[in-house]
Design a protein around this motif. Structure first.
Motif, PDB file in Angstrom:
ATOM      1  N   LEU A 108     -59.677   7.524  -4.580  1.00  0.00           N
ATOM      2  CA  LEU A 108     -59.612   6.998  -5.940  1.00  0.00           C
ATOM      3  C   LEU A 108     -58.344   6.182  -6.147  1.00  0.00           C
ATOM      4  O   LEU A 108     -57.395   6.279  -5.375  1.00  0.00           O
ATOM      5  CB  LEU A 108     -59.642   8.147  -6.954  1.00  0.00           C
ATOM      6  CG  LEU A 108     -60.955   8.914  -7.079  1.00  0.00           C
ATOM      7  CD1 LEU A 108     -60.815   9.994  -8.142  1.00  0.00           C
ATOM      8  CD2 LEU A 108     -62.102   7.970  -7.421  1.00  0.00           C
ATOM      9  N   GLN A 109     -58.360   5.404  -7.235  1.00  0.00           N
ATOM     10  CA  GLN A 109     -57.216   4.545  -7.546  1.00  0.00           C
ATOM     11  C   GLN A 109     -55.936   5.378  -7.756  1.00  0.00           C
ATOM     12  O   GLN A 109     -55.960   6.390  -8.453  1.00  0.00           O
ATOM     13  CB  GLN A 109     -57.527   3.796  -8.838  1.00  0.00           C
ATOM     14  CG  GLN A 109     -56.659   2.585  -9.032  1.00  0.00           C
ATOM     15  CD  GLN A 109     -57.175   1.751 -10.191  1.00  0.00           C
ATOM     16  OE1 GLN A 109     -57.036   2.128 -11.342  1.00  0.00           O
ATOM     17  NE2 GLN A 109     -57.795   0.631  -9.889  1.00  0.00           N
ATOM     18  N   THR A 115     -49.665   3.939   0.385  1.00  0.00           N
ATOM     19  CA  THR A 115     -48.428   4.593   0.798  1.00  0.00           C
ATOM     20  C   THR A 115     -48.685   5.499   2.002  1.00  0.00           C
ATOM     21  O   THR A 115     -47.919   5.515   2.970  1.00  0.00           O
ATOM     22  CB  THR A 115     -47.885   5.475  -0.348  1.00  0.00           C
ATOM     23  OG1 THR A 115     -48.025   4.779  -1.576  1.00  0.00           O
ATOM     24  CG2 THR A 115     -46.449   5.847  -0.127  1.00  0.00           C
ATOM     25  N   ARG A 141     -57.055  -6.358  -6.050  1.00  0.00           N
ATOM     26  CA  ARG A 141     -55.727  -6.470  -6.619  1.00  0.00           C
ATOM     27  C   ARG A 141     -54.885  -7.228  -5.601  1.00  0.00           C
ATOM     28  O   ARG A 141     -54.578  -6.690  -4.550  1.00  0.00           O
ATOM     29  CB  ARG A 141     -55.160  -5.068  -6.828  1.00  0.00           C
ATOM     30  CG  ARG A 141     -54.340  -4.920  -8.071  1.00  0.00           C
ATOM     31  CD  ARG A 141     -54.109  -3.447  -8.441  1.00  0.00           C
ATOM     32  NE  ARG A 141     -53.974  -2.527  -7.324  1.00  0.00           N
ATOM     33  CZ  ARG A 141     -52.815  -2.203  -6.748  1.00  0.00           C
ATOM     34  NH1 ARG A 141     -51.696  -2.757  -7.176  1.00  0.00           N
ATOM     35  NH2 ARG A 141     -52.774  -1.341  -5.761  1.00  0.00           N
ATOM     36  N   LYS A 249     -48.920  13.969  -2.871  1.00  0.00           N
ATOM     37  CA  LYS A 249     -48.132  14.411  -4.033  1.00  0.00           C
ATOM     38  C   LYS A 249     -48.029  15.926  -4.138  1.00  0.00           C
ATOM     39  O   LYS A 249     -47.918  16.471  -5.234  1.00  0.00           O
ATOM     40  CB  LYS A 249     -48.702  13.802  -5.320  1.00  0.00           C
ATOM     41  CG  LYS A 249     -48.876  12.282  -5.187  1.00  0.00           C
ATOM     42  CD  LYS A 249     -49.324  11.605  -6.448  1.00  0.00           C
ATOM     43  CE  LYS A 249     -49.862  10.217  -6.115  1.00  0.00           C
ATOM     44  NZ  LYS A 249     -50.340   9.481  -7.261  1.00  0.00           N
TER      45      LYS A 249
HETATM   46  N1  LIG Z   1     -44.295  12.118  -5.150  1.00  0.00           N
HETATM   47  C1  LIG Z   1     -45.194  11.547  -4.366  1.00  0.00           C
HETATM   48  N2  LIG Z   1     -45.666  10.343  -4.685  1.00  0.00           N
HETATM   49  C2  LIG Z   1     -46.587   9.773  -3.884  1.00  0.00           C
HETATM   50  C3  LIG Z   1     -47.055  10.429  -2.713  1.00  0.00           C
HETATM   51  N3  LIG Z   1     -47.968   9.627  -2.127  1.00  0.00           N
HETATM   52  C4  LIG Z   1     -48.057   8.525  -2.903  1.00  0.00           C
HETATM   53  N4  LIG Z   1     -47.233   8.596  -3.961  1.00  0.00           N
HETATM   54  C5  LIG Z   1     -47.037   7.624  -5.046  1.00  0.00           C
HETATM   55  O1  LIG Z   1     -48.268   7.375  -5.703  1.00  0.00           O
HETATM   56  C6  LIG Z   1     -48.309   6.063  -6.222  1.00  0.00           C
HETATM   57  C7  LIG Z   1     -49.586   5.360  -5.846  1.00  0.00           C
HETATM   58  O2  LIG Z   1     -49.608   5.152  -4.459  1.00  0.00           O
HETATM   59  P1  LIG Z   1     -50.464   4.024  -3.738  1.00  0.00           P
HETATM   60  O3  LIG Z   1     -50.268   4.218  -2.280  1.00  0.00           O
HETATM   61  O4  LIG Z   1     -50.209   2.685  -4.291  1.00  0.00           O
HETATM   62  O5  LIG Z   1     -51.930   4.481  -4.154  1.00  0.00           O
HETATM   63  P2  LIG Z   1     -53.309   3.779  -3.806  1.00  0.00           P
HETATM   64  O6  LIG Z   1     -54.304   4.867  -3.639  1.00  0.00           O
HETATM   65  O7  LIG Z   1     -53.166   2.839  -2.684  1.00  0.00           O
HETATM   66  O8  LIG Z   1     -53.595   2.994  -5.163  1.00  0.00           O
HETATM   67  P3  LIG Z   1     -54.670   1.803  -5.405  1.00  0.00           P
HETATM   68  O9  LIG Z   1     -54.526   0.849  -4.260  1.00  0.00           O
HETATM   69  O10 LIG Z   1     -54.287   1.211  -6.708  1.00  0.00           O
HETATM   70  O11 LIG Z   1     -56.008   2.466  -5.447  1.00  0.00           O
HETATM   71  C8  LIG Z   1     -47.063   5.375  -5.682  1.00  0.00           C
HETATM   72  O12 LIG Z   1     -46.098   5.338  -6.688  1.00  0.00           O
HETATM   73  C9  LIG Z   1     -46.607   6.287  -4.546  1.00  0.00           C
HETATM   74  O13 LIG Z   1     -45.224   6.226  -4.339  1.00  0.00           O
HETATM   75  C10 LIG Z   1     -46.526  11.735  -2.397  1.00  0.00           C
HETATM   76  O14 LIG Z   1     -46.880  12.407  -1.416  1.00  0.00           O
HETATM   77  N5  LIG Z   1     -45.601  12.233  -3.266  1.00  0.00           N
END
Ligand SMILES: Nc1nc2c(ncn2[C@@H]2O[C@H](COP(=O)(O)OP(=O)(O)OP(=O)(O)O)[C@@H](O)[C@H]2O)c(=O)[nH]1
Ligand SMILES: [Mg+2]
Length: 446
Positions: A108-109, A115, A141, A249
């Protein structure tokens, strides 16, 4: 993670201390406490039921043999059950195919896909010595593609360029073709996330999956979403042949319900957990170690691996030498120590893996990254001479250092006092005593 659950379990065990045998009566109360703890941790109801039933069946009548106390016997049963629910053993990534091994990442988003891909690429490169390529098929995006590019650069892995005008399937195929040409061992494909699970997203993910036939299809879920994360995972597992889950997270999730429910509800193993925003905050998921953490026994093994992986060996050796001699330890060494601790996933990450840390109370709260950053800033504002000979730092110097580091004179005094304490401690350990301790430490580690 699991802080609340851990506190509860430890308290429950304390209550059992002093009983001669585990009986239906005396474990009934403990079971009730365990049940409440699991409910508070937001564990899925069917999982709680299995958990409690199993513990009951195994615990009742269990002889408390030898020096084992009833509390310990009970905890043993709970420990075994936790491991079972969490998935028995660490499930490694399957990379045993003709290279490149293809990993598709969905979720999901905002769950943390992009990351996590960077973290995983780094982990594969550093720990498994693989050459890795990453590519983004997130064409919705434009910033998403750029985000992966930046992260790839940061962890120094190959990046396959793509643009929002392209079709996701084409991007994935082209990336794999390129990885093959470059003899990369692994290629990881990032995909777009949606706010909710919808038909279109699943169709697109399926289409990519069919086109590239990945050896690993990993679902990234945000553990802070609790049972919503579990339900989302269930839906994903129905639509795609997932091979594993990465729970992100975990650092921000005090409850841990998602981790405890995921395996039983979805049937899929958690392969890694994300434990922070930093690029190295990813750990392989070991059910036995997590169980140990939940039960307040700490996770020494992961800690040792962390230390081995992150410590700068040269600096560590230099420090060990000074330890041995018991002199020459100055503020620069002190700063190195602070930095190494921060490198190890921050103080919070380190502390969470130490056994019995729940009992640290106020003292534990004083240890935090902000303080460390401040201390480093103070040392950075000193002249080299002051760092080597801290005794020379007088009133007017302190004012200059405070100005330079944006702190107060009392902060400088506190740091100097802490430094002196550490120095004193090192002197006590000097010579053969230290060598002996190091030897014993090594014996424990290997
Ligand atoms: N505290 C914490 N933050 C995390 C962790 N993994 C990811 N994040 C944070 O979560 C947010 C979203 O992370 P992304 O990797 O952009 O998520 P995504 O799933 O790719 O998002 P979309 O491409 O928009 O779907 C970022 O601010 C990351 O730094 C984690 O293990 N711990
Ligand atoms: Mg993304």
């Amino acid at each position: 993670m699991f802080n609340n659950l851990s506190e509860r379990f430890v308290a429950t065990v304390k209550n059992l201390t002093g009983r001669g045998r585990l009986t239906e009566a005396n474990i009934k109360e403990s079971l009730r406490e365990v049940r409440t703890a699991l409910l508070e941790a937001d564990v899925a109801l069917p999982v709680i039921k299995v958990f409690i039933d199993d513990i009951q069946a195994k615990a009742i009548g269990k002889e408390v043999i030898g020096s084992l106390r009833p509390g310990d016997a009970f905890i043993q049963v709970v420990n075994d059950e936790l491991i079972k629910v969490l998935g028995e053993s660490n499930q490694v990534l399957n990379l045993r195919v003709e290279p490149p091994a293809i990993i598709l990442v969905v979720g999901l988003q905002g769950s943390g896909k992009t990351t996590t891909i960077a973290k995983l690429a780094r982990w594969l490169k550093e720990t498994e010595k693989k050459s890795v390529m990453v590519a983004s098929a997130d064409v919705y995006r434009p910033a998403a593609i750029k985000q992966l590019e930046t992260l790839a650069e940061q962890v120094a892995v190959n990046y396959f360029p793509s643009t929002p005008e392209q079709n996701p399937v084409d991007i994935a195929k082209a990336a794999i073709a390129k990885a093959k040409l470059q003899f990369n061992d692994v290629v990881i494909i990032d995909t777009a996330g949606r706010l909710h699970i919808d038909q279109q997203m699943m169709l697109e993910a399926k289409e990519i999956h069919n086109a590239i036939n990945p050896i690993e299809t990993l679902l990234v879920v945000d553990s802070m979403m609790g049972q919503d994360a579990v339900n989302a995972a269930k839906a994903f597992a129905q639509g795609l042949p997932l091979t594993g889950i990465i729970l992100t997270k975990a650092d921000g999730d005090a409850r841990g319900g998602a981790a405890l429910s995921m395996r039983v509800v979805t049937g899929k193993p958690i392969k890694f957990i994300g434990v922070g925003e930093k690029i190295d905050a990813l750990e392989p998921f070991y059910p036995d170690r997590i169980a140990s953490r939940i039960l307040g026994k700490g996770d020494i093994l992961t800690l040792v691996e962390d230390v081995k992986r992150k410590i700068d060996e040269k600096k560590a050796k230099k420090l060990a030498d000074k330890f041995q001699k018991g002199k020459g330890f100055d503020l620069e060494d002190f700063r190195d120590q602070l930095q190494q601790m921060r490198n190890m996933g921050g103080v919070a990450g380190l502390v969470s893996k130490l056994p019995g840390i729940g009992n640290l109370g106020q003292a534990g709260k004083m240890i935090n990254d902000q303080n460390f950053v401040k201390m480093e800033a103070i040392i950075n504002s000193m002249t080299p001479r002051e760092r080597h000979f801290p005794a020379l730092i007088k009133g007017s110097h302190k004012q200059r250092i405070a100005r330079g580091s944006g702190t107060e004179v009392q902060d400088i005094n506190r740091l100097l006092k802490q430094f002196m304490q550490v120095q004193k401690m090192m002197q006590r350990f000097k010579g053969p005593k230290m060598a002996e301790m190091m030897k014993r430490l090594q014996g424990n580690i290997s």
